[in-house]
Design an enzyme around this catalytic site. Sequence first.
Site: not given
Ligand SMILES: C[S@@+](CC[C@H](N)C(=O)[O-])C[C@H]1O[C@@H](n2cnc3c(N)ncnc32)[C@H](O)[C@@H]1O
Length: 251
Positions: A152, A156
């Site tokens: 993610d 910001k």
């Molecule tokens: C933008 S998505 C990308 C998902 C996947 N890697 C893709 O490329 O389709 C980022 C993912 O990271 C997960 N995520 C965010 N913070 C995390 C954390 N601290 N530990 C594990 N997963 C996390 C979110 O739930 C989300 O599904």
Amino acid sequence: METDASDDEGAEDLRRRIVHGRRTGHKLRPHARNLIESLLPHLRVPMPEPHPLDPEAVPPPLDPFALFTPRPSGLWLEIGFGGGEHLAGQAAAHPELGLIGCEPFINGVAKLLIDVEARNLGNVRVHTDDARPLIEALPEGCLDRAFVLFPDPWPKTRHHKRRFIQTATLDALARALADGAELRVATDIMAYARWTLVLAMRHPDFEWLARGPADWRVPPPDWVPTRYEAKARVAGRTPVYLRFQRRPRAS
Ligand SMILES: C[S@@+](CC[C@H](N)C(=O)[O-])C[C@H]1O[C@@H](n2cnc3c(N)ncnc32)[C@H](O)[C@@H]1O
């Protein structure tokens, strides 16, 4: 290189904070719900619990190799696997390895489980929460590869502290990765690519493996595209693929 990477988060902040982002989405279909109830308990990584009579005592370490039968020849970790396309694809391509995926978003976990069942993958285990406590629970040097794919971006400035790549998470990954092991970070957000490069190149334990532009513009040969990556390309954003090597520990 100019960056705002001085906003990165200290270890104390990381320990205090809970995971950001959503954990649930649309209502799961009956088959997905069924897999969450029946298959997930067999694949879930049991996190070491504090001793009930001595909560201050260090919990016993996690043996990640013991989670798999047969014992795998190596261990890979994917952080934030989303719908699990990459995790399942790599698990199918490398049946000799054990793959642990972390993802707090339960609809993504359900998608992965559908794939695991359909492809009969025996070498996938899942942590359905923040990856950071799991990384901390892993024994030193146990990982041969780690993936952080399209994290993610938190664009910001006041949210930069929520970005997964921070000095503290690089420290934790450096501890868990074996000497010479690879950390792959992919992103379609150039500010995040810069942020990652600055923090990783500043870090004593990581070396960026790129020798020329093709090394970060073109995905590695064994790449499995992710859902988010496909969406980024449709939207006209070109991802970059950053590969870092964990430097050998001083003997
Ligand atoms: C933008 S998505 C990308 C998902 C996947 N890697 C893709 O490329 O389709 C980022 C993912 O990271 C997960 N995520 C965010 N913070 C995390 C954390 N601290 N530990 C594990 N997963 C996390 C979110 O739930 C989300 O599904």
